[in-house]
Scaffold this motif. Structure first.
Motif, PDB file in Angstrom:
ATOM      1  N   SER A 104       0.943  -1.204   0.009  1.00 23.98           N
ATOM      2  CA  SER A 104      -0.047   0.042  -0.153  1.00 23.98           C
ATOM      3  C   SER A 104       0.815   1.330  -0.126  1.00 23.98           C
ATOM      4  CB  SER A 104      -0.966   0.015   1.202  1.00 23.98           C
ATOM      5  OG  SER A 104      -0.266   0.309   2.201  1.00 23.98           O
ATOM      6  N   HIS A 131       2.114   1.894  -3.551  1.00 21.70           N
ATOM      7  CA  HIS A 131       1.073   2.501  -4.268  1.00 21.70           C
ATOM      8  C   HIS A 131       0.879   4.064  -3.731  1.00 21.70           C
ATOM      9  CE1 HIS A 131      -1.048  -1.512  -6.080  1.00 21.70           C
ATOM     10  NE2 HIS A 131       0.162  -1.135  -6.213  1.00 21.70           N
ATOM     11  N   ASP A 132       0.746   4.143  -2.584  1.00 22.80           N
ATOM     12  CA  ASP A 132       0.454   5.492  -2.055  1.00 22.80           C
ATOM     13  C   ASP A 132       1.561   6.603  -2.359  1.00 22.80           C
ATOM     14  OD1 ASP A 132      -0.788   7.126   0.141  1.00 22.80           O
ATOM     15  OD2 ASP A 132       1.213   7.228   0.797  1.00 22.80           O
ATOM     16  N   ILE A 176       0.494   7.743  -5.834  1.00 22.93           N
ATOM     17  CA  ILE A 176      -0.486   8.654  -5.775  1.00 22.93           C
ATOM     18  C   ILE A 176      -0.295  10.000  -5.171  1.00 22.93           C
ATOM     19  CG2 ILE A 176      -2.940   8.797  -4.757  1.00 22.93           C
ATOM     20  CD1 ILE A 176      -3.034   5.635  -4.483  1.00 22.93           C
ATOM     21  N   ASP A 177       0.649   9.986  -4.012  1.00 24.43           N
ATOM     22  CA  ASP A 177       0.856  11.292  -3.503  1.00 24.43           C
ATOM     23  C   ASP A 177       2.008  11.712  -4.049  1.00 24.43           C
ATOM     24  OD1 ASP A 177      -1.006  10.388  -1.703  1.00 24.43           O
ATOM     25  OD2 ASP A 177       0.118   9.983   0.163  1.00 24.43           O
ATOM     26  N   ARG A 197      10.575   8.682   1.574  1.00 20.02           N
ATOM     27  CA  ARG A 197       9.845   7.844   2.505  1.00 20.02           C
ATOM     28  C   ARG A 197      11.082   7.136   3.499  1.00 20.02           C
ATOM     29  NH1 ARG A 197       5.177   6.279   4.389  1.00 20.02           N
ATOM     30  NH2 ARG A 197       4.045   6.746   2.176  1.00 20.02           N
ATOM     31  N   VAL A 220       1.184  -7.783  -3.465  1.00 25.80           N
ATOM     32  CA  VAL A 220      -0.267  -8.013  -2.973  1.00 25.80           C
ATOM     33  C   VAL A 220      -0.687  -9.492  -3.246  1.00 25.80           C
ATOM     34  CG1 VAL A 220      -2.740  -7.751  -3.363  1.00 25.80           C
ATOM     35  CG2 VAL A 220      -1.043  -5.843  -3.123  1.00 25.80           C
ATOM     36  N   PHE A 259      -8.128  -5.450   2.545  1.00 24.13           N
ATOM     37  CA  PHE A 259      -7.541  -5.209   1.114  1.00 24.13           C
ATOM     38  C   PHE A 259      -8.585  -4.110   0.655  1.00 24.13           C
ATOM     39  CE2 PHE A 259      -4.522  -8.841   0.604  1.00 24.13           C
ATOM     40  CZ  PHE A 259      -3.504  -7.991   0.169  1.00 24.13           C
ATOM     41  N   LEU A 278      -9.116  -0.835   2.397  1.00 26.73           N
ATOM     42  CA  LEU A 278      -8.015   0.166   2.103  1.00 26.73           C
ATOM     43  C   LEU A 278      -7.920   1.069   0.759  1.00 26.73           C
ATOM     44  CD1 LEU A 278      -4.401  -1.908   2.881  1.00 26.73           C
ATOM     45  CD2 LEU A 278      -5.458   0.156   4.152  1.00 26.73           C
ATOM     46  N   GLU A 287      -8.633   4.892   0.525  1.00 21.87           N
ATOM     47  CA  GLU A 287      -7.814   5.777  -0.404  1.00 21.87           C
ATOM     48  C   GLU A 287      -8.695   6.402  -1.455  1.00 21.87           C
ATOM     49  OE1 GLU A 287      -4.841   6.116   0.807  1.00 21.87           O
ATOM     50  OE2 GLU A 287      -4.052   7.264  -1.062  1.00 21.87           O
ATOM     51  N   LYS A 338      -8.560   3.600   5.765  1.00 23.70           N
ATOM     52  CA  LYS A 338      -7.184   3.600   5.053  1.00 23.70           C
ATOM     53  C   LYS A 338      -6.200   3.105   6.068  1.00 23.70           C
ATOM     54  CE  LYS A 338      -4.872   7.915   5.527  1.00 23.70           C
ATOM     55  NZ  LYS A 338      -4.125   9.077   5.030  1.00 23.70           N
ATOM     56  N   ASP A 343      -0.187  10.815  12.773  1.00 18.22           N
ATOM     57  CA  ASP A 343       0.556  11.300  11.434  1.00 18.22           C
ATOM     58  C   ASP A 343       0.000  12.464  11.116  1.00 18.22           C
ATOM     59  OD1 ASP A 343       2.001   9.196  10.105  1.00 18.22           O
ATOM     60  OD2 ASP A 343       0.693   9.643   8.390  1.00 18.22           O
ATOM     61  N   LYS A 347       9.981  11.863   5.445  1.00 15.32           N
ATOM     62  CA  LYS A 347       8.961  12.074   4.439  1.00 15.32           C
ATOM     63  C   LYS A 347       8.797  13.668   4.578  1.00 15.32           C
ATOM     64  CE  LYS A 347       4.992  10.355   6.993  1.00 15.32           C
ATOM     65  NZ  LYS A 347       4.212   9.357   7.174  1.00 15.32           N
TER      66      LYS A 347
HETATM   67  C1  FPP Z   1      -0.590   6.081   3.902  1.00 15.42           C
HETATM   68  O1  FPP Z   1      -1.116   7.331   4.099  1.00 15.42           O
HETATM   69  C2  FPP Z   1      -1.190   5.095   2.920  1.00 15.42           C
HETATM   70  C3  FPP Z   1      -2.170   4.217   3.409  1.00 15.42           C
HETATM   71  C4  FPP Z   1      -2.463   4.173   4.974  1.00 15.42           C
HETATM   72  C5  FPP Z   1      -2.880   3.452   2.682  1.00 15.42           C
HETATM   73  C6  FPP Z   1      -2.719   3.366   1.119  1.00 15.42           C
HETATM   74  C7  FPP Z   1      -3.648   2.610   0.322  1.00 15.42           C
HETATM   75  C8  FPP Z   1      -3.892   2.508  -0.768  1.00 15.42           C
HETATM   76  C9  FPP Z   1      -2.741   2.991  -1.851  1.00 15.42           C
HETATM   77  C10 FPP Z   1      -4.736   1.421  -1.514  1.00 15.42           C
HETATM   78  C11 FPP Z   1      -3.993   0.243  -2.287  1.00 15.42           C
HETATM   79  C12 FPP Z   1      -3.651  -0.929  -1.099  1.00 15.42           C
HETATM   80  C13 FPP Z   1      -2.994  -1.852  -1.348  1.00 15.42           C
HETATM   81  C14 FPP Z   1      -3.098  -2.948  -0.333  1.00 15.42           C
HETATM   82  C15 FPP Z   1      -2.210  -2.188  -2.627  1.00 15.42           C
HETATM   83  P1  FPP Z   1      -0.687   8.660   3.870  1.00 15.42           P
HETATM   84  O2  FPP Z   1      -0.318   9.012   2.587  1.00 15.42           O
HETATM   85  O3  FPP Z   1      -1.528   9.502   4.657  1.00 15.42           O
HETATM   86  O4  FPP Z   1       0.738   8.488   4.819  1.00 15.42           O
HETATM   87  P2  FPP Z   1       2.298   8.953   4.557  1.00 15.42           P
HETATM   88  O5  FPP Z   1       2.477  10.165   4.903  1.00 15.42           O
HETATM   89  O6  FPP Z   1       2.861   7.869   5.288  1.00 15.42           O
HETATM   90  O7  FPP Z   1       2.257   8.691   2.935  1.00 15.42           O
END
Ligand code: FPP
Ligand code: MG
Ligand code: MG
Length: 376
Positions: A108, A111-112, A115-116, A121, A144, A167, A170, A174, A225, A268, A282
């Motif tokens: 996750s 992937h995160d 996305i972010d 990290r 996964v 899963f 989550l 997101e 999430k 967090d 991060k």
């Molecule tokens: C971190 O949060 C991210 C998560 C807690 C969950 C992310 C879930 C997905 C991307 C869905 C896909 C899931 C799987 C199992 C592949 P944040 O961005 O708030 O924290 P950060 O500051 O640590 O990045």
């Protein structure tokens, strides 16, 4: 930072963590060396190892409580005995469960970070920075798939279903966070407890419908999430140890995980405003830059109406992020976020009260306090 640096009493988990790590490397290895480098990138970095520590402590605190413990030990040892005196403290299936949960977590994060758009990290370049977005997504997919295959070896269809559901949750959490889902119906039971918290204890103004909806979405997505994975992990720990056949142990583990997970994510979200990027490992202020309003912003909105326009346009105009940070810091929002995290951590600790006294029970209680003072 290892979690044992926050809580020295976790040193006793070292042998289990060692076995956990050995298996984790095996389960994430591919026949393609480049893919192995990618899938093991986060696995080999120093980290808190919070999820495996929680699982091992919950196993130590509950193994033997259920009537099925002798059966579980027999299955694990592969020979018939009714004598539990030589029983392992933690079953091999429970160590594998910890690996499954860590693999889900790591996937996750891969992937995160795509996305972010996160460049760093754990104090190092993120997986997408090193390997590229496409590879990070595919690497996450690989992990996964391996995690699901490993779940099938745990010997419990129920655990398999719970892990698969987590899963899905989550992913839903997101998407909910990114504004991709409207009119969701969140996890009802878990949420009702949270709604009581917010409206009774924190007096979020129910007459401000827009703000109340934002709070509901925030609490719901935070469960989905983050807290959901803690809750699933600890419930499955108890099921695999045999105590899960008794509703009270299962519910205790589930609620402890839920509440601790909520406290963890609230901290967090607080650290996103107050954290030192050097210690966080991060970027700070990432949430606002991504258009995400977390608890500090929602609390600040009660005191400073001028923030609302920034929230509504997802902090999209130049200067919105900086102005919001300044205004949040001028209100009591950061203090109130911490208090909400403390309340969840307290509730998590209270859940443990039904457990018999043990070192593991104390450590679970201490961990709920330790996550409040973490710096990364
Ligand atoms: C971190 O949060 C991210 C998560 C807690 C969950 C992310 C879930 C997905 C991307 C869905 C896909 C899931 C799987 C199992 C592949 P944040 O961005 O708030 O924290 P950060 O500051 O640590 O990045
Ligand atoms: Mg992120
Ligand atoms: Mg994110």
């Amino acid at each position: 930072m290892q979690v044992s640096e926050i809580l020295p009493s976790l040193d006793g988990l070292a042998p289990y963590l060692h076995e956990f790590q050995k298996g984790l490397l095996a389960h994430t290895a591919s026949s393609l060396p480049l893919l192995t480098r990618l899938t093991q990138y986060y696995v080999t970095q120093p980290s808190k190892r919070l999820r495996p520590c929680l699982i091992f402590l919950m196993c130590q605190a509950t193994n033997g409580l259920g009537v099925d413990w002798a059966v579980k030990v027999r299955e694990a040892q592969g020979f018939a005995t009714n004598d539990c005196t030589n029983s392992p403290e933690i079953l091999p299936s429970q160590i594998r469960l910890a690996q499954v949960i860590e693999m889900m977590h790591v996937a996750s994060l891969m992937h995160d970070d795509v996305i972010d758009n996160a460049e760093t990290r754990r104090g190092a370049p993120s997986a997408p920075t090193v390997f590229g977005n496409h590879s990070a997504v595919l690497g996450g997919d690989f992990v996964v798939s391996r995690a699901m295959a490993l779940t099938a070896t745990l010997g419990s269809p129920e655990v398999m279903i719970l892990v698969s559901k987590a899963f899905c949750t989550l992913v839903e959490g997101e998407l909910l966070q990114s504004g991709g889902i409207q009119n969701h119906s969140g996890p009802a039971d878990a949420f009702r407890f949270d709604a009581d918290f917010l409206y009774c204890t924190f007096r979020v103004p129910p007459d401000d419908i827009a703000l109340a909806t934002m709070w509901e979405d925030y609490i719901c997505k935070t469960y989905m999430k983050t807290a959901c994975l803690f809750s699933c992990a600890l419930q499955c720990s108890v099921i695999l140890g045999g105590a899960g056949n008794e509703e009270c142990w299962r519910k205790m583990a589930l609620l402890y995980g839920h509440r601790l997970g909520m406290a963890f994510q609230l901290v967090d979200d607080l650290l996103d405003f107050t954290g030192d990027p050097g210690k966080l490992g991060k970027p700070a202020n990432a949430d606002l830059s991504l258009g995400i309003a977390t608890a500090p912003v929602l609390f600040a909105l009660e005191e400073d109406e001028s923030i609302r326009e920034f929230v509504l346009r997802r902090f999209g105009e130049p200067g919105d992020v900086q102005k919001t940070i300044e205004r949040v810091k001028n209100t009591g929002a950061l203090r109130r976020t911490r208090e909400l995290a403390e309340l969840y951590a307290d509730k998590a600790r209270q859940t443990l009260s039904i457990l018999p006294e043990s070192a593991a029970k104390c450590a679970l209680s201490d961990l709920a306090a330790a996550i409040l003072v973490r710096q990364n």
